[in-house]
Structure formats: structure tokens, C-alpha cells
Design a protein around this motif. Structure first.
Motif: not given
Lengths: 286, 271
Positions: A204-214, A252-269
Motif C-alpha cells: 500500500t502507498a499514497h504516492d503512486i509515482n515511486p511504484l510506477l516502474p516496479h 501525466r507529465d515527465a513520467g509522473y502521474v497526478f490524480i485529481h478531481p476533474a474540476q480541480g482541487f480549488m473549484a469547490e465553490g
């Protein structure tokens, strides 16, 4: 040889259908299907409370579990759990004790059996030696547990889980609080255990990126359900949106993935204006 | 003759003292490891109340000691998982036991010496029967500890790992607390309820400072326990003053020296 049926068919390391794990009367995991092949490295992800720890503990019989089908290492239920090594999320109090590393690892060897085990001393010493080698910590063997760094302690704890002959490793957040280098050492070792010894690893992990190549497979848990597959199958907008019940996006950017809500974290209002805030509406869709 | 072994009371003191020292040191190793020193402390005070109650009823002090400590051990083990704070629960039991002890002593006004000997021990007042009981319980206790050894080690250093391999840690906790209760019950009349740490915690804590292995640590703890007891008896015989005082003093000195040695080594260690 006595069980040709079991030997002939390729057995899953974990074969579960309709898995339901209860924690304090609440179903944390509900209706999870899981098939993991031997020798696979599976990364387990999900938010806090998604059931990552509960799932691992359920596979060890430490949490009440219901299932349509549950087979672990070729046997029904969790009867093969002594073939599974477990490293819990929190360090036990003994993990920074006065003991030397060698003695700490040895304390787990056949620890479920009664008696002193004096006659098996040579066997035990050999098992400890192998565990030290598997985790590449032979140089730490004579050090005191209370003198280790966080990364060293984590490798010693995994070595202790390996000291008994196990075919599967369940590692709960072994990378948390470690620097990138220490994380990579643990990931490389886990990968090697899978490839060379046919060990099945769930991490189990929180950040998916370190595990991607393994890792071979991703298990993503959300809302009591889960999705298992390759990184490309699971880590994409539609799959994660179905899992969470709200629109999710993957950048996805430079081999990293970043998972986020489609409307973004800041858009809640903006997003939530003018409609009901009920959570139940999204849940039934998947 | 050395140590006055020609006297029966010294032979009984040595036999009972050695037996209690050996069992206390071995069991105490796991008490400090599992951070249950406070539970052991409470059990000794519960034992005091039990002994006082038994004397009041005209029964053997041991009857009260065993009954009270064993029942309390079961209670501590059963409530362990349900109490928000185990220390507070133990403290409440300890307080209640002392309250009972005071009542029993208050009702039994005939002999104030009885209270003193339960609280501070009377190692040179040990009878032949007491020495025999201590030796028997010591052997049985060490045998029980040997049976529990591997799961107890595993569960003490890594409880979750032990559970995952099928060790029933709650049952193990109960069995271990019963062993502590038995140890306390034979130790209280000899070393005293208030001085029990001299043999139950002192040697074990010293050994854990000096040894980084489990087997070596337990052996060292037992050796220290014996040395402290023999040294204390010898000092009381040749110099005078209560043996309990000497044993407590030696236990403290050994612990202080070990701590000092570790601090000095940490300060001088190349990092």
C-alpha cells in the motif's frame, strides 16, 4: 504429487470474489473481486479510509471477512496465512528496542510455536542469515535497533517478515516518511523478490509515482469498491471516475502521474453552486 | 562458616531468596519488555491486600496472595482490550486493593509486625515450608515460561506480526499475567510488596541495558538477580541492617551503574 489437480492448474496467489471486510461493524471493503497471480507486485492505492490496511489485515484473518470465494495461496480461506509475511503500518514498540538487528529478526522465527526452540538454533541462524541477505542488510546485523535510521528500520522489519518461509508479502505503507533513495531501495528489493523468488507482493502507498516502474498491477480502492489492472487500465479518468462516483482526471507529465478531481482541487465553490450536495447520488453508478 | 549456613534460617533464606530471584528475573525480563511494570507493581499491592485479608481470617498469607493476584491478573487481562487507558485501569485496581489492605489491617489490630513483614519482606524469617513452596513455584514458573518463550518473544517485539502468524496475543497476555501473579505471590512475603521491583524489574532492566540479545539478556538478568540476593543476605549477615534494604540497594546500584555505562558509551561512541 498427491494433489495433481492443484499442481496442474495455475493457482492464483489471491483469488477472491465479493470480498466484504468489516471494521467496527462497518463494511470498509464491500464486494471486491481480486485475482493476483503468483510473483506479481501489486500496488494498493486509495484515500485514507479506503480500506487498504483493512484489506491486508483481512487477508491475514485479523479482520472479519465475508466472501463468495476466498482462496489464498491455493487454499480456502486464510489457512495459509503462515506463508504470508506482514509488515504493519506503524512500527511496533519493539522496533526501536535495545535488541541487535539479528536478534530482533530471530524473534519472529517460528514465533507461533510453543517452547524454547533450542534444538532448531542452527536452522534459525540460517533463516536469519537468508533474511538479512534478501534485504541486503548484512552490514546492520550487529547494530542495535535503537541506532537505525527510518529506512534501515523498515528494511529490518521486512527482513523479519521474511525470516519464516513465506510466499507472499503484505507491506502496509512501507515507504511513508522515507526519503526517495530509501524508498527506491525497498522498491528494488521488493521487485527482485517477485522476479527471482516468485514472491507475491502487495504494497500500500499514497504516492503512486515511486511504484510506477516496479509494479505489475494497480489495485485502486475507493468507496468500498476496487479496481485491479495494469497502470493504464486503472489510472485513467473514466476508470477512476467510476470508482469514486465523481469525475476524476489523470494528468501525466515527465513520467509522473497526478490524480485529481476533474474540476480541480480549488473549484469547490463554483462547482457545488445551485445543486444538491447529496453524496448518495453518485455511489450507485458503478 | 560462610554466610552462616549452619543456621537453618539462613539456609531457608538463601533457598527461598534464590528461587524468587531466578523466577523474578526471568519473568521480569518480559515485564519490562512488554512495559507492564505498572501492572506488576499493582499486582504486588493486590497481593498485600490478599495477604492481610488471609491473616485476618486466620488462614495462610499465601492463600490470600495467590487468590488475590490470580483473580486480579485475569481481570487485568480481560479488561485490557476495552479500557481506554490501561494505566488508569491498573491504577484504580491498585487504589482499591490498598484500601482493602488498610481495612484488613485495621480490623486485625493484634499484630502490627504482620503488616510490616508483608510490605517490606522478612527474608530471614522464611520457614522450611516457605522455602520449599518458593522452590517448587520457581521450577514450575520457569518451565511455564519456557513453554511460552517463542510466542511471548514474538508478541512482545511485534504484536501485529505475531497475530498475523496466528499467535493468540490476548490469550498469551492472560497466561503471562498469571505467571506474573504467581511470581508476585511467592515474592511478596520474602522481599516485600513495596520492594518487589528490586528483584522483578531491577535485574531485568539492568540486563537489557547491557545485553542486546534475548537469551543472553535473560541469563544475565537471572545471574544479576542471584548475585543481588546473595550479596544482600551476606551483607545483612556480616554487617547488619535488614536484608531487604541491602537487596534493594544492590539492585539500584547495578541499575544505576548500567545506565551510567550506557550514557558514557553513547558519549564516547564514534558516530
Amino acid at each position: 504429487m498427491n494433489a495433481p489437480a492443484a499442481a496442474a492448474s495455475p493457482e492464483w496467489a489471491i483469488d477472491a470474489a465479493g470480498l466484504r471486510c468489516l471494521l467496527g461493524g462497518r463494511a470498509v471493503v464491500d464486494g471486491l473481486d481480486l485475482r493476483v497471480a503468483p510473483g506479481q507486485f501489486v500496488g494498493v492505492f486509495g484515500a485514507n479510509g479506503a480500506g487498504k490496511t483493512t484489506l491486508l489485515r483481512a487477508l491475514l484473518g485479523l479482520v472479519p471477512v465475508q466472501a463468495k470465494r476466498l482462496r489464498l495461496l491455493g487454499a480456502d480461506g486464510v489457512s495459509r496465512r503462515t506463508h504470508v509475511g506482514y509488515v504493519s503500518q506503524r512500527d511496533p514498540i519493539g522496533a526501536d528496542s535495545f535488541l541487535r538487528v539479528r536478534s530482533y529478526i530471530a524473534a519472529a522465527w517460528q514465533g507461533e510455536r510453543w517452547g524454547l526452540g533450542l534444538r532448531q538454533a542452527a536452522q534459525r541462524a540460517l533463516a536469519v542469515e537468508q533474511a538479512l541477505r534478501a534485504m541486503e542488510i548484512g552490514d546492520l546485523a550487529e547494530r542495535g535497533m535503537d541506532t537505525l535510521s527510518g529506512g534501515q528500520r523498515q528494511r529490518v522489519r521486512i527482513a523479519q517478515a521474511l525470516v519464516n518461509p513465506v510466499r507472499m508479502l503484505l507491506l502496509d505503507e512501507p515507504l511513508s516518511n522515507l526519503d526517495p533513495q530509501a524508498q527506491q531501495r525497498i522498491l528494488h528489493t521488493a521487485r527482485r523478490l517477485c522476479s527471482q523468488q516468485g514472491m507475491t507482493v502487495l504494497m500500500t502507498a499514497h504516492d503512486i509515482n515511486p511504484l510506477l516502474p516496479h509494479m505489475d498491477r494497480v489495485l485502486y480502492l475507493a468507496e468500498g469498491r476496487g479496481r485491479l489492472g495494469t497502470v493504464d487500465e486503472v489510472v485513467n479518468g473514466p476508470a477512476l471516475s467510476a470508482l469514486y462516483g465523481v469525475p476524476m482526471a489523470v494528468a501525466r507529465d515527465a513520467g509522473y502521474v497526478f490524480i485529481h478531481p476533474a474540476q480541480g482541487f480549488m473549484a469547490e465553490g463554483n462547482v457545488h453552486c445551485g445543486h444538491e450536495h447529496g453524496e448518495g447520488s453518485g455511489k450507485g453508478q458503478a | 562458616m560462610i554466610l552462616g549456613l549452619e543456621y537453618g534460617f539462613m539456609r531457608h533464606a538463601l533457598a527461598a531468596g534464590s528461587a524468587i530471584a531466578l523466577l523474578s528475573a526471568a519473568v521480569g525480563y518480559f515485564i519490562t519488555l512488554r512495559r507492564q511494570a505498572f501492572a506488576a507493581h499493582a499486582l504486588s499491592h493486590v497481593g498485600f491486600a490478599g495477604a492481610a485479608g488471609a491473616i485476618l481470617l486466620g488462614a495462610s498469607a499465601y492463600l490470600g496472595l495467590f487468590a488475590f493476584t490470580l483473580v486480579s491478573a485475569v481481570a487485568l487481562a480481560l479488561t485490557a482490550g476495552h479500557l481506554r487507558s490501561r494505566d488508569v485501569g491498573i491504577g484504580m485496581v491498585l487504589m482499591f486493593a490498598l484500601g482493602l489492605g488498610v481495612l484488613f489491617l485495621n480490623l486485625y489490630t493484634a499484630n502490627a509486625q504482620a503488616a510490616m513483614s508483608i510490605l517490606f519482606g522478612s527474608i530471614v524469617g522464611v520457614t522450611a515450608a516457605q522455602a520449599g513452596l518458593s522452590l517448587g513455584v520457581c521450577l514450575a514458573g520457569l518451565a511455564a515460561l519456557a513453554v511460552l518463550y517463542r510466542p511471548l518473544c514474538f508478541a512482545s517485539f511485534n504484536p501485529e506480526g505475531a497475530q498475523a502468524r496466528g499467535v493468540k496475543t490476548r490469550r498469551l497476555d492472560l497466561l503471562f499475567l498469571l505467571l506474573v501473579a504467581v511470581t508476585v505471590a511467592i515474592a511478596v512475603p520474602v522481599i516485600g510488596a513495596l520492594l518487589i521491583f528490586a528483584l522483578l524489574v531491577g535485574p531485568a532492566a539492568t540486563a537489557q541495558t547491557l545485553s542486546r540479545s534475548v537469551g543472553g539478556g535473560i541469563a544475565l538478568s537471572m545471574l544479576l538477580g542471584l548475585a543481588i540476593t546473595w550479596g544482600g543476605l551476606a551483607a545483612a549477615y556480616t554487617i547488619g541492617y535488614p536484608a531487604s534494604t541491602w537487596i534493594a540497594t544492590l539492585s539500584f546500584i547495578a541499575y544505576a551503574l548500567a545506565q551510567g555505562w550506557r550514557a558514557w558509551r553513547h558519549a564516547t561512541a564514534p558516530d
